[in-house]
Design a protein around this motif. Structure first.
Motif, short mmCIF file in Angstrom:
data_model
loop_
_atom_site.label_atom_id
_atom_site.label_comp_id
_atom_site.label_asym_id
_atom_site.label_seq_id
_atom_site.Cartn_x
_atom_site.Cartn_y
_atom_site.Cartn_z
N ASP A 151 -5.71 22.74 -24.62
CA ASP A 151 -6.47 21.89 -23.70
C ASP A 151 -6.76 20.52 -24.30
N TYR A 152 -6.51 20.35 -25.59
CA TYR A 152 -6.93 19.14 -26.30
C TYR A 152 -5.73 18.33 -26.77
N PRO A 153 -5.70 17.03 -26.44
CA PRO A 153 -4.60 16.18 -26.96
C PRO A 153 -4.75 16.01 -28.47
N PRO A 154 -3.67 15.67 -29.15
CA PRO A 154 -3.74 15.50 -30.61
C PRO A 154 -4.73 14.41 -31.03
N SER A 155 -4.86 13.38 -30.21
CA SER A 155 -5.75 12.26 -30.52
C SER A 155 -6.34 11.73 -29.22
N LEU A 156 -7.49 11.05 -29.31
CA LEU A 156 -8.11 10.45 -28.12
C LEU A 156 -7.65 9.00 -27.92
N ILE A 157 -6.89 8.47 -28.86
CA ILE A 157 -6.37 7.11 -28.71
C ILE A 157 -5.43 7.07 -27.50
N GLY A 158 -5.68 6.15 -26.58
CA GLY A 158 -4.88 6.03 -25.38
C GLY A 158 -5.33 6.90 -24.23
N MET A 159 -6.36 7.71 -24.44
CA MET A 159 -6.86 8.60 -23.39
C MET A 159 -7.88 7.91 -22.48
N PHE A 160 -8.36 6.75 -22.89
CA PHE A 160 -9.34 5.98 -22.10
C PHE A 160 -8.83 4.54 -22.00
N GLU A 161 -8.63 4.06 -20.80
CA GLU A 161 -8.13 2.69 -20.63
C GLU A 161 -8.74 2.05 -19.39
N ILE A 162 -8.85 0.73 -19.43
CA ILE A 162 -9.30 -0.07 -18.29
C ILE A 162 -8.13 -0.95 -17.86
N GLU A 163 -7.83 -0.93 -16.57
CA GLU A 163 -6.78 -1.79 -16.03
C GLU A 163 -7.33 -2.57 -14.85
N HIS A 164 -6.73 -3.73 -14.60
CA HIS A 164 -7.10 -4.49 -13.40
C HIS A 164 -5.88 -5.23 -12.89
N ASP A 165 -5.87 -5.47 -11.59
CA ASP A 165 -4.78 -6.22 -10.98
C ASP A 165 -5.30 -6.90 -9.72
N TYR A 166 -4.41 -7.69 -9.13
CA TYR A 166 -4.78 -8.47 -7.95
C TYR A 166 -3.81 -8.13 -6.81
N PRO A 167 -4.06 -7.03 -6.11
CA PRO A 167 -3.12 -6.60 -5.06
C PRO A 167 -3.14 -7.56 -3.87
N SER A 168 -1.99 -7.73 -3.27
CA SER A 168 -1.92 -8.58 -2.09
C SER A 168 -2.50 -7.84 -0.89
N VAL A 169 -3.34 -8.53 -0.14
CA VAL A 169 -3.88 -7.95 1.10
C VAL A 169 -3.38 -8.74 2.31
N GLU A 170 -2.42 -9.62 2.07
CA GLU A 170 -1.85 -10.43 3.15
C GLU A 170 -0.56 -9.80 3.66
N PRO A 171 -0.17 -10.09 4.92
CA PRO A 171 1.10 -9.56 5.45
C PRO A 171 2.28 -10.10 4.64
N PRO A 172 3.26 -9.27 4.34
CA PRO A 172 4.43 -9.76 3.59
C PRO A 172 5.22 -10.79 4.41
N ASN A 173 5.59 -11.88 3.76
CA ASN A 173 6.27 -12.96 4.47
C ASN A 173 7.62 -12.54 5.05
N TYR A 174 8.27 -11.57 4.40
CA TYR A 174 9.60 -11.20 4.88
C TYR A 174 9.56 -10.63 6.29
N LEU A 175 8.40 -10.11 6.71
CA LEU A 175 8.29 -9.58 8.07
C LEU A 175 8.39 -10.67 9.13
N ARG A 176 8.05 -11.90 8.74
CA ARG A 176 8.06 -13.01 9.71
C ARG A 176 9.44 -13.17 10.33
N GLN A 177 10.49 -13.03 9.49
CA GLN A 177 11.85 -13.16 9.98
C GLN A 177 12.42 -11.83 10.48
N LEU A 178 12.12 -10.76 9.76
CA LEU A 178 12.70 -9.46 10.11
C LEU A 178 12.15 -8.87 11.40
N ASN A 179 10.83 -9.03 11.57
CA ASN A 179 10.20 -8.42 12.74
C ASN A 179 8.94 -9.22 13.09
N PRO A 180 9.11 -10.30 13.85
CA PRO A 180 7.96 -11.17 14.17
C PRO A 180 6.82 -10.42 14.86
#
Length: 314
Positions: A151-180
């Motif tokens: 049940d236990y990993p060999p080490s706790l290094i890498g078992m706890f991490e913080i990540e962040h990103d900036y996801p797009s919440v806007e409509p993808p531009n490619y839809l403008r041409q493909l399916n207006p």
């Protein structure tokens, strides 16, 4: 650098949701976190159920792998809590799970702060890892036959991490041409999300201010054993912190709320917690004025219609 409150008069015709959409960025905070609880196997549950004369399939049971009360573990957990508090403190809610809105001109500062939390977490995890063998031995003693080294990993290094990103919440531009037509539907969907985000921001600010004004007023007017109630400095400092955050993130969507925040700010301007403790006159004046703000906040809460956001089926 300008704030959301400092835009040119020519932009007054812009709606709050449009202002929000043009000035904010979606920010997501996520965590990799070691799980410290594990379900018992079917055989183990049957054994536990036998002691109660029950059937194993009707029993839910688990085991705790590590002592989370250990100081080194609590230090790691505290960093996650502070990172989440920071993220929420510099952002507005958004009606998508795990996403909040931050000011675009604050992205660099946000990046740096999360990087600082990440470095702090790495150091805390390294310290926790130095106690890992001690924690596993303690778990072996506590769990007895339930202890499983797998049940236990060999080490706790890498078992706890913080990540962040900036996801797009806007409509993808490619839809403008493909399916207006689909692109237009997506534009409407995104706009409805930002309309809802405006309401969520109002509700969050209104609820937070109401709670703090209620708490301060109760502390100032209430009595205990015939004496005025004692209150902590945070009853005042939390309000001043709120005013700063409101100034930074306010999107000017509710004039009544703006006015009540300005009134509350003016009431405690130049007043410190010790003055409220020492001076009955200052205490009475602030209590009386805050009670008026409290009344109007309650009215605003009552008068606000329920949100009725229609979402397209997924």
């Amino acid at each position: 650098m300008t704030t959301l409150l400092e835009e040119a008069p020519s932009e007054t015709a812009v709606t709050p949701s449009e202002r929000l959409r043009s000035s904010m960025a979606a920010a997501r905070l996520s965590f990799t976190w070691l799980g410290v609880r594990k379900s018992l196997t079917a055989q183990q549950k049957n054994q536990a159920a036998d002691s109660f004369g029950a059937e194993g399939k009707y029993l839910s049971a688990g085991k705790k792998l590590l002592d989370t009360r250990h100081a080194a573990f609590k230090a790691v957990t505290a960093i996650r809590g502070r990172a989440i508090a920071y993220w929420k403190g510099v952002s507005l809610p958004f009606p998508e799970p795990g996403i909040r809105l931050i000011r675009q001109d604050e992205i660099t500062a946000f990046d740096q702060s999360i990087a600082d939390f990440r470095r702090e977490l790495d150091e805390a995890v390294a310290e926790l890892d130095r106690h890992y063998e001690e924690l596993r031995n303690a778990a072996r003693d506590r769990l007895g036959d339930l202890f499983n080294p797998d049940d236990y990993p060999p080490s706790l290094i890498g078992m706890f991490e913080i990540e962040h990103d900036y996801p797009s919440v806007e409509p993808p531009n490619y839809l403008r041409q493909l399916n207006p037509e689909l692109y237009e539907q997506e534009c409407q969907r995104v706009q409805s999300r930002f309309d809802e985000a405006v309401q969520l921001a109002e509700q969050a600010f209104l609820s937070e201010l109401t709670q703090m004004v209620d708490h301060l007023t109760e502390r100032l007017t209430g009595r205990q054993d015939g004496k005025p109630k004692v209150f902590r400095d945070t009853a005042v400092t939390n309000l001043t912190d709120f005013f700063d955050r409101f100034r930074q993130l306010n999107i000017r969507s509710n004039e009544q709320l703006d006015e009540l925040v300005a009134n509350a700010r003016q009431i405690i301007a130049g007043v410190n917690p010790q003055q409220l403790r020492d001076s009955q006159d200052v205490r009475g004046r602030v209590a009386s004025q805050m009670s008026a703000v409290q009344y109007h906040l309650d009215q605003l809460l009552v008068d606000r219609p329920r949100r009725n956001i229609q979402r397209r089926p997924k």
